[in-house]
Design a protein around this motif. Structure first.
Motif, mmCIF file in Angstrom:
data_model
loop_
_atom_site.group_PDB
_atom_site.id
_atom_site.type_symbol
_atom_site.label_atom_id
_atom_site.label_comp_id
_atom_site.label_asym_id
_atom_site.label_seq_id
_atom_site.Cartn_x
_atom_site.Cartn_y
_atom_site.Cartn_z
ATOM 1 N N ILE A 3 0.824 -1.204 0.000
ATOM 2 C CA ILE A 3 0.000 0.000 0.000
ATOM 3 C C ILE A 3 0.858 1.253 0.000
ATOM 4 N N PHE A 4 1.929 1.241 0.794
ATOM 5 C CA PHE A 4 2.782 2.420 0.916
ATOM 6 C C PHE A 4 4.026 2.259 0.039
ATOM 7 N N PRO A 5 4.497 3.338 -0.565
ATOM 8 C CA PRO A 5 5.680 3.249 -1.430
ATOM 9 C C PRO A 5 6.974 3.029 -0.657
ATOM 10 N N TYR A 6 6.997 3.332 0.645
ATOM 11 C CA TYR A 6 8.190 3.151 1.468
ATOM 12 C C TYR A 6 7.814 2.482 2.787
ATOM 13 N N LYS A 7 8.820 1.904 3.424
ATOM 14 C CA LYS A 7 8.654 1.399 4.782
ATOM 15 C C LYS A 7 9.953 1.633 5.549
ATOM 16 N N ARG A 8 9.835 1.806 6.853
ATOM 17 C CA ARG A 8 11.012 2.006 7.688
ATOM 18 C C ARG A 8 11.587 0.651 8.058
ATOM 19 N N VAL A 9 12.885 0.488 7.835
ATOM 20 C CA VAL A 9 13.562 -0.789 8.070
ATOM 21 C C VAL A 9 14.737 -0.562 9.011
ATOM 22 N N HIS A 10 14.868 -1.448 9.998
ATOM 23 C CA HIS A 10 16.000 -1.382 10.924
ATOM 24 C C HIS A 10 17.177 -2.084 10.257
#
Length: 323
Positions: A3-10
């Motif tokens: 759904i979202f073009p980005y995601k936060r990744v650790h």
């Protein structure tokens, strides 16, 4: 579903970055690092991971348009991502797994198994590439030794995966003796000259004009590794025909393909007499000079050259003689 073009990744201790959810196109598993810099030829990926073609030099405006259309499919589009029209390793792995369950052809099964293993490795590499891109965006124009060291860590992982995928791919040279591979190399060279013809038409009785311009290329199919790439013939129905040393892969998709022994195929060329009227040739084929027929595959192609076509058929006959 994305759904979202980005995601936060650790990605490291106390380090989170924005990672794109868009598919990352690359030539990983297709050729070795630096080959593009040496040849200058781009790899044009299809919508299926591990399948595409190598752009060739051409003065044909229509071929450049064909390449541009293929490259346009790689442009980032939120709508394409949302609708699942971008390449997806998870979807392709599920498709190959399902195909293996119903496959009873030993050779086709071997190709699909290698493809499945290569997809698993390439899936990990693609994720790492998106992480590297996210770190680069985080660095921006400012020097940051910590971020650079983290990025180097992920690049080292990618380098290791480059070795891993080389070990799981289907290597053509491991399946044929040297005389066959030498004849295959000669055939590929002859094919390259034939593919360079400015005009190639496929005879399609279902089309109103009967003759549709198509393009031949050197390509890769399902991560099959070859030193010479695979000669690729296209028809106007969307089918692809990949030439192996002893067979033709008639591919309708990455998992739906037939393996036709080359020895059983009849491939003939014929020069068209210019002074003779040919009723079936439209004005679009005014410069047609020769043709190739492959009756067993119901294929007929017309070309605006003669010698390259005759030499290709002769090279195929020499290859068949070694089988």
């Amino acid at each position: 579903m994305k759904i979202f073009p980005y995601k936060r990744v650790h990605v490291a201790e106390r380090l989170w970055v924005k990672v794109s959810n868009h598919f990352h196109y690359s030539d990983f598993g297709v050729r070795d690092t630096g080959e593009m810099r040496y040849t200058g030829r781009r790899y044009i990926a299809s919508n299926t991971p591990g399948t595409g073609f190598i752009e060739r030099e051409s003065e044909s405006h229509s071929y450049h348009e064909f390449v541009r259309r293929a490259l346009q499919q790689q442009r980032r589009s939120y709508l394409r991502m949302l609708l699942g029209r971008e390449p997806d390793f998870g979807r392709e792995i599920a498709t190959v797994t399902a195909a293996l369950q119903s496959c009873d052809d030993p050779r086709k099964r071997e190709i699909l198994e290698c493809y499945l293993n290569a997809l698993s490795v390439a899936r990990s590499e693609e994720k790492l590439q998106r992480i590297v891109r996210g770190i680069k965006d985080r660095i921006g124009h400012h020097s940051n030794k910590y971020l650079v060291s983290v990025m180097s860590h992920y690049k080292n992982k990618i380098a290791q995966l480059s070795k891993d995928i080389h070990a799981v791919e289907y290597h053509i040279k491991d399946h044929y003796p040297e005389p066959v591979m030498q004849a295959y190399a000669d055939m590929v060279q002859a094919f390259t000259k034939m593919a360079a013809c400015r005009r190639i038409w496929h005879h399609n009785e279902q089309r109103r004009d009967h003759f549709v311009q198509v393009f031949f290329d050197l390509a890769i199919f399902d991560f099959i590794r070859s030193d010479y790439y695979l000669p690729l013939l296209r028809d106007s129905f969307g089918n692809c025909f990949y030439l192996l040393p002893d067979s033709v892969l008639v591919a309708r998709s990455s998992v739906d393909f037939d393996i036709v022994p080359l020895k059983t195929l009849t491939i003939v060329s014929q020069e068209l007499a210019i002074e003779e009227p040919v009723d079936v040739l439209s004005t679009r084929l005014g410069d047609a000079a020769s043709m190739i027929r492959i009756p067993d595959l119901n294929l007929t192609y017309y070309f605006n050259h003669v010698h390259a076509i005759v030499n290709f058929v002769a090279a195929v006959d020499k290859l068949k003689a070694t089988l």
